[in-house]
Design a protein around this motif. Sequence first.
Motif, mmCIF file in Angstrom:
data_model
loop_
_atom_site.group_PDB
_atom_site.id
_atom_site.type_symbol
_atom_site.label_atom_id
_atom_site.label_comp_id
_atom_site.label_asym_id
_atom_site.label_seq_id
_atom_site.Cartn_x
_atom_site.Cartn_y
_atom_site.Cartn_z
ATOM 1 N N ILE A 66 -4.669 5.022 -2.502
ATOM 2 C CA ILE A 66 -3.811 4.800 -1.342
ATOM 3 C C ILE A 66 -2.415 4.542 -1.876
ATOM 4 N N MET A 67 -1.431 5.270 -1.372
ATOM 5 C CA MET A 67 -0.044 5.053 -1.809
ATOM 6 C C MET A 67 0.865 4.836 -0.616
ATOM 7 N N GLN A 68 1.919 4.064 -0.856
ATOM 8 C CA GLN A 68 2.970 3.943 0.151
ATOM 9 C C GLN A 68 3.754 5.248 0.125
ATOM 10 N N GLY A 69 4.473 5.520 1.217
ATOM 11 C CA GLY A 69 5.237 6.760 1.327
ATOM 12 C C GLY A 69 6.163 7.016 0.151
ATOM 13 N N LYS A 70 6.836 5.939 -0.311
ATOM 14 C CA LYS A 70 7.816 6.085 -1.400
ATOM 15 C C LYS A 70 7.114 6.494 -2.703
ATOM 16 N N GLU A 71 5.946 5.887 -2.945
ATOM 17 C CA GLU A 71 5.189 6.228 -4.163
ATOM 18 C C GLU A 71 4.717 7.676 -4.101
ATOM 19 N N ALA A 72 4.205 8.075 -2.920
ATOM 20 C CA ALA A 72 3.729 9.449 -2.767
ATOM 21 C C ALA A 72 4.891 10.419 -2.966
ATOM 22 N N GLU A 130 0.909 4.841 5.026
ATOM 23 C CA GLU A 130 0.083 4.957 3.821
ATOM 24 C C GLU A 130 -0.377 6.396 3.689
ATOM 25 N N ARG A 131 -0.447 6.880 2.456
ATOM 26 C CA ARG A 131 -0.941 8.239 2.234
ATOM 27 C C ARG A 131 -2.078 8.213 1.225
ATOM 28 N N ILE A 132 -3.035 9.105 1.417
ATOM 29 C CA ILE A 132 -4.185 9.172 0.517
ATOM 30 C C ILE A 132 -3.952 10.318 -0.463
ATOM 31 N N VAL A 133 -4.009 9.999 -1.750
ATOM 32 C CA VAL A 133 -3.869 11.023 -2.788
ATOM 33 C C VAL A 133 -5.270 11.234 -3.364
ATOM 34 N N THR A 134 -5.798 12.440 -3.196
ATOM 35 C CA THR A 134 -7.149 12.731 -3.687
ATOM 36 C C THR A 134 -7.055 13.582 -4.944
ATOM 37 N N VAL A 135 -7.678 13.100 -6.022
ATOM 38 C CA VAL A 135 -7.668 13.834 -7.293
ATOM 39 C C VAL A 135 -9.104 14.274 -7.561
ATOM 40 N N VAL A 163 2.328 -1.725 -13.287
ATOM 41 C CA VAL A 163 2.010 -0.576 -12.441
ATOM 42 C C VAL A 163 0.759 -0.981 -11.656
ATOM 43 N N THR A 164 0.728 -0.700 -10.363
ATOM 44 C CA THR A 164 -0.442 -1.040 -9.549
ATOM 45 C C THR A 164 -0.909 0.181 -8.788
ATOM 46 N N LEU A 165 -2.205 0.466 -8.867
ATOM 47 C CA LEU A 165 -2.797 1.576 -8.103
ATOM 48 C C LEU A 165 -3.908 1.013 -7.248
ATOM 49 N N ARG A 166 -4.033 1.535 -6.023
ATOM 50 C CA ARG A 166 -5.170 1.153 -5.180
ATOM 51 C C ARG A 166 -6.100 2.350 -5.074
ATOM 52 N N LEU A 167 -7.290 2.200 -5.658
ATOM 53 C CA LEU A 167 -8.284 3.275 -5.610
ATOM 54 C C LEU A 167 -9.187 3.029 -4.411
ATOM 55 N N ILE A 168 -9.760 4.120 -3.890
ATOM 56 C CA ILE A 168 -10.706 3.981 -2.781
ATOM 57 C C ILE A 168 -12.082 4.338 -3.316
ATOM 58 N N VAL A 169 -13.013 3.385 -3.203
ATOM 59 C CA VAL A 169 -14.365 3.589 -3.740
ATOM 60 C C VAL A 169 -15.379 3.338 -2.616
ATOM 61 N N PRO A 170 -16.366 4.254 -2.427
ATOM 62 C CA PRO A 170 -17.398 3.985 -1.422
ATOM 63 C C PRO A 170 -18.043 2.625 -1.669
ATOM 64 N N ALA A 171 -18.206 1.851 -0.592
ATOM 65 C CA ALA A 171 -18.742 0.484 -0.722
ATOM 66 C C ALA A 171 -20.089 0.475 -1.440
ATOM 67 N N SER A 172 -20.893 1.553 -1.233
ATOM 68 C CA SER A 172 -22.234 1.586 -1.853
ATOM 69 C C SER A 172 -22.154 1.694 -3.378
ATOM 70 N N GLN A 173 -20.962 2.058 -3.912
ATOM 71 C CA GLN A 173 -20.819 2.148 -5.378
ATOM 72 C C GLN A 173 -20.133 0.911 -5.973
ATOM 73 N N CYS A 174 -19.631 0.043 -5.089
ATOM 74 C CA CYS A 174 -18.894 -1.123 -5.598
ATOM 75 C C CYS A 174 -19.795 -2.096 -6.342
#
Length: 198
Positions: free
Chosen positions: A1-7, A38-43, A79-90
């Motif tokens: 998840i990134m803020q607009g400026k980061e994206a 907020e924008r989602i960056v998918t790699v 540097v801070t990154l917010r990753l999105i992880v399915p709750a079942s894998q946390c």
Amino acid sequence: IMQGKEAGSIIGKKGDNVRKFREDSGAKINISDSSCPERIVTVTGTTDQIFKAFTMICNKFEEDILNTHNNSTLPKPPVTLRLIVPASQCGSLIGKGGSKIKEIRELTGASIQVASEMLPNSTERAVTVSGTADAITQSIYHVCCVMLESPPKGATIPYRPKPAMPPVLLAGGQAFTVQGHQLVVPQPPHADLTKMAL
């Protein structure tokens, strides 16, 4: 998840940066539309391609921090990154009694926090990783490995950021939206007030 400026920094002028990241890493990099704060960056790609892409993204963020803190005597923020992880894998990421997350923190020197709450209207959680660009990319590599070893259980409902909505005022049974210059504009009389008040 990134803020607009980061994206924006990752995309670069006319998409130059993201094009280079895609070519150099071989990973697919997709950035959600700009209608939300907020924008989602998918790699997507092999662990190696993802690792290369995130190395470039983190280096870019580190460069941005250096440029904004150039003449400052203050210590530069990590540097801070917010990753999105399915709750079942946390659970696998945290490990028994926190053993796995502790191991990743010790191996990489990065700070890693797994949110206790799920992201709104989804079955995913935010995992915040901060530190040097190198520490973060090492952490992401370990997170990828855990995710490959323990696939998600059940269906995952992905997190979708909400568009920035103007505030709505209700007065005398009439709904008003607040426009940019604090100008109040009446809404159509049959606007569904229950939806607008959310």
